[in-house]
Design a protein around this motif. Structure first.
Motif, PDB file in Angstrom:
ATOM      1  N   ILE A   1       0.826  -1.177   0.021  1.00  0.00           N
ATOM      2  CA  ILE A   1      -0.199  -0.023   0.151  1.00  0.00           C
ATOM      3  C   ILE A   1       0.747   1.164   0.141  1.00  0.00           C
ATOM      4  N   ALA A   2       2.061   1.286   0.643  1.00  0.00           N
ATOM      5  CA  ALA A   2       2.895   2.482   0.640  1.00  0.00           C
ATOM      6  C   ALA A   2       4.347   1.913   0.882  1.00  0.00           C
ATOM      7  N   HIS A   3       5.163   2.713   0.193  1.00  0.00           N
ATOM      8  CA  HIS A   3       6.699   2.492   0.404  1.00  0.00           C
ATOM      9  C   HIS A   3       7.483   3.885   0.472  1.00  0.00           C
ATOM     10  N   TYR A   4       8.087   3.939   1.717  1.00  0.00           N
ATOM     11  CA  TYR A   4       8.802   5.042   1.706  1.00  0.00           C
ATOM     12  C   TYR A   4      10.351   4.723   1.796  1.00  0.00           C
ATOM     13  N   SER A   5      10.869   4.994   0.571  1.00  0.00           N
ATOM     14  CA  SER A   5      12.491   4.705   0.491  1.00  0.00           C
ATOM     15  C   SER A   5      13.351   5.931   0.941  1.00  0.00           C
ATOM     16  N   PHE A   6      12.569   7.078   1.284  1.00  0.00           N
ATOM     17  CA  PHE A   6      13.420   8.366   1.973  1.00  0.00           C
ATOM     18  C   PHE A   6      14.903   8.648   1.024  1.00  0.00           C
TER      19      PHE A   6
ATOM     20  N   ASP B   1      16.039  11.212  -0.169  1.00  0.00           N
ATOM     21  CA  ASP B   1      15.870  12.737  -0.012  1.00  0.00           C
ATOM     22  C   ASP B   1      14.458  13.261  -0.061  1.00  0.00           C
ATOM     23  N   ASN B   2      13.704  12.447   0.045  1.00  0.00           N
ATOM     24  CA  ASN B   2      12.232  12.984   0.279  1.00  0.00           C
ATOM     25  C   ASN B   2      11.433  12.104   1.222  1.00  0.00           C
ATOM     26  N   LEU B   3      10.052  12.449   1.478  1.00  0.00           N
ATOM     27  CA  LEU B   3       9.289  11.797   2.169  1.00  0.00           C
ATOM     28  C   LEU B   3       8.089  11.334   1.374  1.00  0.00           C
ATOM     29  N   ASN B   4       8.281  10.858   0.107  1.00  0.00           N
ATOM     30  CA  ASN B   4       7.201  10.619  -0.973  1.00  0.00           C
ATOM     31  C   ASN B   4       7.024   8.804  -0.603  1.00  0.00           C
ATOM     32  N   ASP B   5       5.734   8.653  -0.988  1.00  0.00           N
ATOM     33  CA  ASP B   5       5.122   7.195  -1.017  1.00  0.00           C
ATOM     34  C   ASP B   5       5.167   6.910  -2.571  1.00  0.00           C
ATOM     35  N   SER B   6       5.891   5.936  -2.695  1.00  0.00           N
ATOM     36  CA  SER B   6       6.214   5.666  -4.314  1.00  0.00           C
ATOM     37  C   SER B   6       4.940   4.745  -4.868  1.00  0.00           C
ATOM     38  N   VAL B   7       3.802   4.149  -3.902  1.00  0.00           N
ATOM     39  CA  VAL B   7       2.922   3.244  -4.316  1.00  0.00           C
ATOM     40  C   VAL B   7       1.581   4.094  -4.691  1.00  0.00           C
ATOM     41  N   THR B   8       1.042   4.440  -3.802  1.00  0.00           N
ATOM     42  CA  THR B   8      -0.313   5.182  -3.892  1.00  0.00           C
ATOM     43  C   THR B   8      -0.357   6.622  -3.443  1.00  0.00           C
ATOM     44  N   GLY B   9       0.420   7.348  -3.096  1.00  0.00           N
ATOM     45  CA  GLY B   9       0.427   8.629  -2.885  1.00  0.00           C
ATOM     46  C   GLY B   9       0.231   9.151  -1.478  1.00  0.00           C
ATOM     47  N   TYR B  10       0.645   8.268  -0.653  1.00  0.00           N
ATOM     48  CA  TYR B  10       0.396   8.742   1.002  1.00  0.00           C
ATOM     49  C   TYR B  10       1.486   9.254   1.348  1.00  0.00           C
ATOM     50  N   ASN B  11       2.041  10.579   0.874  1.00  0.00           N
ATOM     51  CA  ASN B  11       3.190  11.213   1.077  1.00  0.00           C
ATOM     52  C   ASN B  11       3.215  11.672   2.395  1.00  0.00           C
TER      53      ASN B  11
END
Length: 769
Positions: A514-519, A521-531
């Motif tokens: 559902i969500a993936h935060y690789s950090f 240099d940012n706080l974005n979620d690369s899967v569904t946009g739960y940034n």
């Protein structure tokens, strides 16, 4: 309601003398003889030591003990009582009260009665009388159970402002009655017991006769007498006798009867805070006239209703067991009916039956309104009574004969003109490409219609984002499920009244990440946009090298107030994965919420929440619930060593199974509260959701999934990153008696250890002198 149409269906009654139940008292605790304000003393020598200090007045020596003398687990006497004949009652002195009797642990009657006269504080799951057990409920009963966490018996306040009577029988089958919106309680205010007394005492009676179970309520002083507020058939069982319980705890024994507390998950909880004036347990099914504060002799039976669509009313048949009174036959019986929750407090006569007759049961038919809750009772007059009532005109307030006998009040809901949903749709987590169905059940006076919708938000009343997905069936079937099928589903039910009702929403999730935060240099979620966003808007985060070059950077957190908030994207089954590195330990404590938050959705108090944390120097995962009983599990590996560690927490929301893993290996499991955990609106990374207990260290590769990945998948994920490390899969681990060196495999090394012990001997006579 001023007039009722009435037709006599069955006339007369049979008089056969007194109809006692032949039940005998097993234990009776009246709490009399205490001096108001003084503690009930435990003379047994210490807290939790059984001491026969509250006498059983039945003469059976089944005495009751308080847990402690005053304090958090004690009781004190009060002069406020339910009756002038009672000299004292008891009230809890703290937050952990409990009384128990350990002399009836093997008692297992087929028919029994539990009575209590109480005035309780408001709140959910207030147990009045319980029976200690863990694991007795082993067999399902329809949609109920099995749930081994329950105790063997509860007479309690539930979470619907009503009372519940529940018990497990000797064959492991669970039986229950749940009522709602019938109780009166007080709000606790320290030092203001005069306010408590504004709430009336309530007498309760829970009865099982081996084939049916009943729950009665008598709000003392109301003049209504006992009201039958619930009943159920005892079915799907081979032995309806009361279970003696199962299991054993460090501070409880199976079969022990308790007053003022219940047992759940093997722990003391569900406390019944408030006043107790009398508790009685009987071996046999008492009749209403034999209850404490009871004088009724007739037993109302379930009503039969038929919708009259021509006249737009309901044809209701009211039936009851004919009255029997010691010494004198009844000459007349009158039936009185009144609306509940109406501005008209009167209860009107709707019919009269003359005696004698030959029928054991009697009934009348009357026309009532749709969509209305009613209560009703039967009044019997003896020969020579001066009272007389006119059907459709007279009210119960006109009764003057002190020798009249009255049935307990029974209540019922008349048929609804609009559809009534009786079973809500249930969602789930499904694999892409599979088939899933959900259904709804509804009652209706005419054939109902169904229209199904899918919504993007968790609402059945914001229609702009809703799409119709089915109609003309109470079942919705989805095939070849894809990502676009994920969402909230609900059903609109209609009938000829054209008054629509809307079901609750059911969440359908497609199994996956559902969500993936690789950090990076940012706080974005690369899967569904739960940034993510900084909890503190002024925070400028720093990033450091991660464990693996393929990961890129990792989020570096230096303590308060550095943390990241994201929208809560998981709530049912789940997997939480992360990599962390730290050299700063957290404080230790019982729950995950005592440590530094890692990926957390914890709320203050007892809530449907969850979270992961660093507790001391180990990984912790927990799940909460309303009403108390949060569960926390902890790992065993010291992860505060300045090295990177792979942490995983999994949860199955149907079974309650939770597990946590450290560096690919499972280190703890438990059964936690089940169901949806959607109380928090956000998840916080790097602290508790409550903006406290900030983590100090690096965190990376956070992945949130809506299903519980397997132990093998966890091991595979860790191996794919580390390459050279092997992982012991606990579910496949060899038996310890073969894996002698405990290295998770049986090989020649284990044989060598065994060979080194060759010819060791412990026999006597022979090897041992």
């Amino acid at each position: 309601m001023k007039k009722f149409a009435m037709a006599v269906v069955a006339l007369g009654f049979v008089y056969a003398g007194a109809m006692a139940s032949a039940a005998t008292t097993k234990a009776h605790w009246k709490f009399d003889g205490g001096i108001s304000g003084e503690n009930v003393i435990n003379t047994g020598g210490g807290d939790g030591v059984y001491s026969a200090d509250i006498l059983d007045v039945s003469g059976n020596d089944n005495h009751l003990s308080v847990w402690a003398t005053g304090g958090g687990a004690g009781y004190a006497y009060r002069s406020d009582t339910a009756s002038p004949s009672s000299t004292s009652s008891v009230k809890n002195t703290g937050g952990d009260p409990g009384m128990w009797c350990n002399t009836m642990n093997t008692w297992s009657p087929t028919a029994f009665t539990i009575e209590a006269v109480v005035r309780l504080e408001n709140g959910n799951w207030r147990t009045i009388v319980g029976r200690d057990s863990l694991g007795a409920n082993t067999q399902p009963n329809g949609d109920v159970g099995p749930n081994g966490n329950t105790s063997a018996l509860y007479l309690q306040v539930n979470d619907r402002n009503g009372y519940s009577f529940k018990f497990c029988d000797a064959s492991g089958v669970w039986h229950q009655i749940n009522t709602e919106n019938v109780r009166q309680g007080y709000n606790f205010v320290s030092g203001n017991e005069s306010g408590d007394r504004l709430v009336p005492w309530t007498a309760l009676a829970a009865v099982s006769d081996g084939s049916k179970m009943y729950l009665y309520m008598n709000i003392l002083g109301s003049g209504n007498g006992y009201e039958l507020i619930g009943q159920a058939d005892i079915q799907n069982t081979t032995n309806p006798a009361l279970s003696t319980g199962a299991g054993d705890g460090g501070d409880w024994d199976a079969g022990t009867f308790t007053v003022g507390r219940g047992l759940f998950e093997g722990q003391h909880r569900d406390r019944g805070y408030g006043y107790f004036d009398e508790v009685r347990i009987s071996d046999g099914a008492l009749t209403a006239g034999e209850f404490l504060y009871g004088s009724s002799v007739q037993q109302p039976q379930p009503v039969v209703q038929v919708a009259d669509l021509i006249n737009q009313d309901v044809d209701v048949t009211l039936s009851w067991d004919n009255a029997v009174v010691t010494g004198t036959a009844l000459a007349e019986q009158y039936v009185f009916v009144g609306e509940v929750n109406t501005s008209d407090p009167n209860i009107y006569c709707v019919g009269k039956l003359n005696a004698p007759g030959s029928s054991v049961t009697a009934s009348i038919q009357t026309d009532l309104k749709f969509d209305t809750r009613y209560k009703w009772a039967v009044v019997g007059l003896r020969t020579g009574s001066n009272d007389s009532f006119e059907p459709g005109e007279s009210t119960l307030a006109e009764l003057t004969d002190p020798n009249a006998v009255c049935s307990p009040f029974s209540s019922f809901q008349s048929l609804y003109s609009v559809p009534v949903i009786t079973a809500q749709p249930v969602g789930g987590v499904v694999v892409a490409g599979s088939t899933f169905s959900m259904s709804i059940a509804a009652t209706s006076i005419t054939t109902p219609s169904f229209i199904w919708f899918r919504s993007l938000d968790q609402s059945n009343s914001t229609f702009d984002d809703d799409v119709q997905v089915g109609s003309n069936s109470d079942k919705l079937e989805l095939t070849g499920i894809a990502a676009q099928d994920q969402g909230y589903y609900y059903c609109v039910v209609n009938n000829t009244s054209n008054n629509k009702v809307y079901s609750a929403v059911a969440l359908l999730e497609v199994e996956g990440l559902i969500a993936h935060y690789s950090f990076s240099d940012n706080l974005n979620d690369s899967v569904t946009g739960y940034n993510g966003e900084p909890v503190n808007e002024s925070t400028v985060f720093s990033y450091v090298d991660s464990y693996n070059a393929a990961f890129g950077k990792a989020l570096n957190l230096n303590g308060a107030p550095e943390a990241v908030e994201v929208g809560r994207s998981i709530q049912n089954s789940m997997t939480i994965e992360m990599w962390i590195k730290t050299s700063v330990a957290a404080s230790d404590g019982g729950g995950w919420y005592n440590g530094f938050g890692l990926v957390d959705a914890e709320l203050p108090g007892d809530q449907h929440d969850f979270g992961t944390a660093l507790v001391g120097n180990v990984f912790a995962f927990g799940v909460g619930r309303t009403g108390g009983g949060a569960t926390t599990i902890k790992g065993t590996t010291n992860i505060v060593d300045g090295n990177w560690h792979y942490l995983v927490a999994t949860r199955n929301h149907i079974t309650g199974d939770i597990a946590l893993y450290v560096d690919g290996e499972r280190e703890a499991t438990a059964v936690a509260p089940t169901g949806t955990k959607d109380a928090p609106s956000r998840i916080v990374i790097g602290s508790l959701q409550t903006n406290e207990k900030f983590f100090v260290g690096a965190i990376d590769e956070i992945k949130l999934s809506n299903y519980a990945i397997t132990e093998l998948q966890v091991a595979e994920n860790y191996y794919n990153v580390t390459g050279s490390d092997t992982i012991c899969v606990q579910s496949s681990k060899p038996l310890a008696k073969y894996d002698i060196n405990d290295d998770c495999e049986v090989n020649v090394l284990d044989l060598a250890i065994l060979a080194s012990r060759w010819l060791e001997c412990g026999l006597y006579p022979g090897c041992v002198n």
